[in-house]
Scaffold this active site. Structure first.
Site, PDB file in Angstrom:
ATOM      1  N   VAL A 140       0.820  -1.228   0.000  1.00 43.64           N
ATOM      2  CA  VAL A 140       0.000   0.000   0.000  1.00 43.64           C
ATOM      3  C   VAL A 140       0.845   1.264   0.000  1.00 43.64           C
ATOM      4  O   VAL A 140       0.353   2.342  -0.363  1.00 43.64           O
ATOM      5  CB  VAL A 140      -0.977   0.053   1.200  1.00 43.64           C
ATOM      6  N   TYR A 144       4.036   6.238  15.005  1.00 46.50           N
ATOM      7  CA  TYR A 144       2.726   5.580  14.860  1.00 46.50           C
ATOM      8  C   TYR A 144       1.606   6.529  15.270  1.00 46.50           C
ATOM      9  O   TYR A 144       0.588   6.632  14.571  1.00 46.50           O
ATOM     10  CB  TYR A 144       2.742   4.328  15.734  1.00 46.50           C
ATOM     11  N   ALA A 192       1.613   9.753  15.221  1.00 41.38           N
ATOM     12  CA  ALA A 192       1.500  10.812  14.206  1.00 41.38           C
ATOM     13  C   ALA A 192       0.709  10.307  13.002  1.00 41.38           C
ATOM     14  O   ALA A 192      -0.187  10.985  12.485  1.00 41.38           O
ATOM     15  CB  ALA A 192       2.895  11.267  13.773  1.00 41.38           C
TER      16      ALA A 192
HETATM   17  P1  NAP Z   1      -1.056  -7.525  11.931  1.00 42.66           P
HETATM   18  O1  NAP Z   1      -1.652  -8.702  12.597  1.00 42.66           O
HETATM   19  O2  NAP Z   1       0.398  -7.246  12.095  1.00 42.66           O
HETATM   20  O3  NAP Z   1      -1.429  -7.570  10.373  1.00 42.66           O
HETATM   21  C1  NAP Z   1      -0.980  -6.538   9.531  1.00 42.66           C
HETATM   22  C2  NAP Z   1      -1.559  -6.714   8.151  1.00 42.66           C
HETATM   23  O4  NAP Z   1      -1.152  -5.587   7.349  1.00 42.66           O
HETATM   24  C3  NAP Z   1      -1.067  -7.958   7.437  1.00 42.66           C
HETATM   25  O5  NAP Z   1      -2.115  -8.463   6.649  1.00 42.66           O
HETATM   26  C4  NAP Z   1       0.056  -7.424   6.549  1.00 42.66           C
HETATM   27  O6  NAP Z   1       0.295  -8.190   5.363  1.00 42.66           O
HETATM   28  C5  NAP Z   1      -0.524  -6.078   6.172  1.00 42.66           C
HETATM   29  N1  NAP Z   1       0.492  -5.133   5.711  1.00 42.66           N
HETATM   30  C6  NAP Z   1       1.574  -4.670   6.394  1.00 42.66           C
HETATM   31  N2  NAP Z   1       2.274  -3.841   5.617  1.00 42.66           N
HETATM   32  C7  NAP Z   1       1.627  -3.775   4.429  1.00 42.66           C
HETATM   33  C8  NAP Z   1       1.855  -3.091   3.205  1.00 42.66           C
HETATM   34  N3  NAP Z   1       2.916  -2.271   3.060  1.00 42.66           N
HETATM   35  N4  NAP Z   1       0.994  -3.272   2.185  1.00 42.66           N
HETATM   36  C9  NAP Z   1      -0.078  -4.095   2.312  1.00 42.66           C
HETATM   37  N5  NAP Z   1      -0.354  -4.762   3.446  1.00 42.66           N
HETATM   38  C10 NAP Z   1       0.493  -4.606   4.481  1.00 42.66           C
HETATM   39  O7  NAP Z   1      -1.782  -6.161  12.421  1.00 42.66           O
HETATM   40  P2  NAP Z   1      -3.191  -5.934  13.157  1.00 42.66           P
HETATM   41  O8  NAP Z   1      -2.974  -5.917  14.607  1.00 42.66           O
HETATM   42  O9  NAP Z   1      -4.229  -6.804  12.563  1.00 42.66           O
HETATM   43  O10 NAP Z   1      -3.437  -4.414  12.730  1.00 42.66           O
HETATM   44  C11 NAP Z   1      -4.331  -4.046  11.690  1.00 42.66           C
HETATM   45  C12 NAP Z   1      -4.594  -2.554  11.806  1.00 42.66           C
HETATM   46  O11 NAP Z   1      -5.137  -2.261  13.102  1.00 42.66           O
HETATM   47  C13 NAP Z   1      -3.344  -1.701  11.678  1.00 42.66           C
HETATM   48  O12 NAP Z   1      -3.643  -0.521  10.965  1.00 42.66           O
HETATM   49  C14 NAP Z   1      -2.996  -1.362  13.120  1.00 42.66           C
HETATM   50  O13 NAP Z   1      -2.277  -0.166  13.223  1.00 42.66           O
HETATM   51  C15 NAP Z   1      -4.385  -1.249  13.718  1.00 42.66           C
HETATM   52  N6  NAP Z   1      -4.426  -1.421  15.177  1.00 42.66           N
HETATM   53  C16 NAP Z   1      -4.098  -2.613  15.769  1.00 42.66           C
HETATM   54  C17 NAP Z   1      -4.170  -2.737  17.163  1.00 42.66           C
HETATM   55  C18 NAP Z   1      -3.858  -4.012  17.892  1.00 42.66           C
HETATM   56  O14 NAP Z   1      -3.835  -3.999  19.149  1.00 42.66           O
HETATM   57  N7  NAP Z   1      -3.621  -5.110  17.226  1.00 42.66           N
HETATM   58  C19 NAP Z   1      -4.554  -1.637  17.927  1.00 42.66           C
HETATM   59  C20 NAP Z   1      -4.862  -0.440  17.298  1.00 42.66           C
HETATM   60  C21 NAP Z   1      -4.806  -0.345  15.918  1.00 42.66           C
HETATM   61  P3  NAP Z   1       1.400  -9.389   5.330  1.00 42.66           P
HETATM   62  O15 NAP Z   1       0.725 -10.551   6.017  1.00 42.66           O
HETATM   63  O16 NAP Z   1       1.672  -9.637   3.894  1.00 42.66           O
HETATM   64  O17 NAP Z   1       2.594  -8.900   6.097  1.00 42.66           O
END
Ligand code: NAP
Length: 253
Positions: free
Chosen positions: A60, A153, A155
Site C-alpha cells: 500500500v 505511529y 503521528a
Molecule cells: P497484523 O496482525 O500485524 O497484520 C498486519 C496486516 O497488514 C497484514 O495483513 C500485513 O500483510 C498487512 N500489511 C503490512 N504492511 C503492508 C503493506 N505495506 N501493504 C499491504 N499490506 C500490508 O496487524 P493488526 O494488529 O491486525 O493491525 C491491523 C490494523 O489495526 C493496523 O492498521 C494497526 O495499526 C491497527 N491497530 C491494531 C491494534 C492491535 O492492538 N492489534 C490496535 C490499534 C490499531 P502481510 O501478512 O503480507 O505482512
C-alpha cells in the site's frame, strides 16, 4: 455482486474483517504485502463460510504498485466496482524518538497514512460515479493517547483521523461515508510484537484494561461490518473507539 477491498487482509484484524464482510455477502478482495500463506488461509476461511474472495497483493505504500494492481483488477472486473474499502494495513516500529531511524519513521508513515491516500484515490472515483460507498480507516487509540515509543505511529494514526473527517465532508453529497475505527489492545501479532519490543510481554492486561481482557479481531470486524452496512448510512466523519475502556478510564488507586 458487491465488492469489498480490505488492505492488510492476510492476518489479524484485517483477516477477521475479510471473513465478516464475506459473511455479509461481499465478494472480498484480500490485499496483503508478502505473507502469501496467511492470505491463502484468509481465503480458505472465507470459502469455509460459503463466501467468495480473491487475493490482490500489493504494497500500500508504493503508489506504482497500488496503481498496477488496481489496473489489473479493473481489467478483469469491467462491470464491477468496489463498494467498501477498508484501509486496514498498518505496522509499528516502536522506539523513543531519538532511536527511530529514518527508514522506520518513513515506513510507519508510508504504510499507515500514505497508503490510505494511494488506495483511496483509486477506489473513490467509482464510488462517486455510483453515488454509494463506504470507506473505513483503521486508526488506533495511539492517535489520541500518549504512549512512549510511538511518536511515528501516533503521528500517522492522528493523520488518518484528520483525513477521515476531511474526506467525509467532501464526499457526503455523494452518499459515501468515511469513518475510522480506533482499537485499543487487540489480540494480533502486531500487539504481541509491540509487547516484545517493549520488553512488556509480562504486562498484566487485567491491570491496564478495565474490561480485564484483550479485544478480539472479530469484535473489531463486527464494527466494520456495521459501518459498511446500510444501517450506518447516516454515520460519517466519526472515529469510533473499541477498547474495553483501555486508555479512557483511570481506576482509583
Ligand atoms: P497484523 O496482525 O500485524 O497484520 C498486519 C496486516 O497488514 C497484514 O495483513 C500485513 O500483510 C498487512 N500489511 C503490512 N504492511 C503492508 C503493506 N505495506 N501493504 C499491504 N499490506 C500490508 O496487524 P493488526 O494488529 O491486525 O493491525 C491491523 C490494523 O489495526 C493496523 O492498521 C494497526 O495499526 C491497527 N491497530 C491494531 C491494534 C492491535 O492492538 N492489534 C490496535 C490499534 C490499531 P502481510 O501478512 O503480507 O505482512
Amino acid at each position: 455482486m458487491k465488492y469489498a477491498l480490505v488492505t492488510g487482509g492476510s492476518r489479524g484484524i484485517g483477516r477477521a474483517i475479510c471473513v465478516q464482510l464475506a459473511k455479509d455477502g461481499y465478494s472480498v478482495i484480500i490485499n496483503y504485502k508478502s505473507n502469501h500463506a496467511a492470505a491463502e488461509e484468509t481465503l480458505r476461511l472465507i470459502r469455509e463460510v460459503g463466501g467468495t474472495a480473491e487475493l490482490l497483493p500489493f504494497d500500500v505504500s508504493d503508489m506504482d504498485a497500488v496503481n498496477a494492481a488496481m489496473d489489473k483488477w479493473e481489467t478483469t472486473h469491467q462491470d464491477d466496482f468496489i463498494d467498501v474499502l477498508v484501509n486496514n494495513a498498518g505496522i509499528i516500529k516502536d522506539d523513543v524518538l531519538l532511536g527511530i531511524e529514518p527508514n522506520d519513521w518513513h515506513a510507519v508513515v508510508d504504510i499507515n497514512i500514505n497508503g490510505f491516500y494511494y488506495v483511496t484515490r483509486r477506489v473513490l472515483s467509482n464510488m462517486i460515479i455510483n453515488h454509494h460507498g463506504r470507506i473505513i480507516n483503521m486508526s488506533s487509540i495511539a492517535a489520541t493517547h500518549p504512549f512512549k515509543g510511538q511518536v511515528n505511529y501516533s503521528a500517522a494514526k492522528a493523520a488518518i483521523e484528520g483525513a477521515t473527517r476531511s474526506l467525509a465532508v467532501e464526499v457526503a453529497p455523494k452518499q459515501i461515508t468515511v469513518n475510522a475505527i480506533a482499537p485499543g489492545l487487540i489480540a494480533t501479532e502486531l500487539l504481541y510484537n509491540s509487547a516484545a519490543e517493549h520488553d512488556n510481554l509480562d504486562i498484566d492486561i487485567k491491570k491496564i484494561v478495565p474490561m480485564r481482557r484483550l479485544g478480539l479481531p472479530e469484535e473489531v470486524a463486527y464494527l466494520a461490518s456495521f459501518l459498511a452496512s446500510d444501517k450506518a448510512a447516516y454515520i460519517s466523519g466519526q472515529v469510533i473507539g473499541i477498547n474495553g475502556m483501555y486508555g479512557t478510564f483511570v481506576e482509583k488507586l
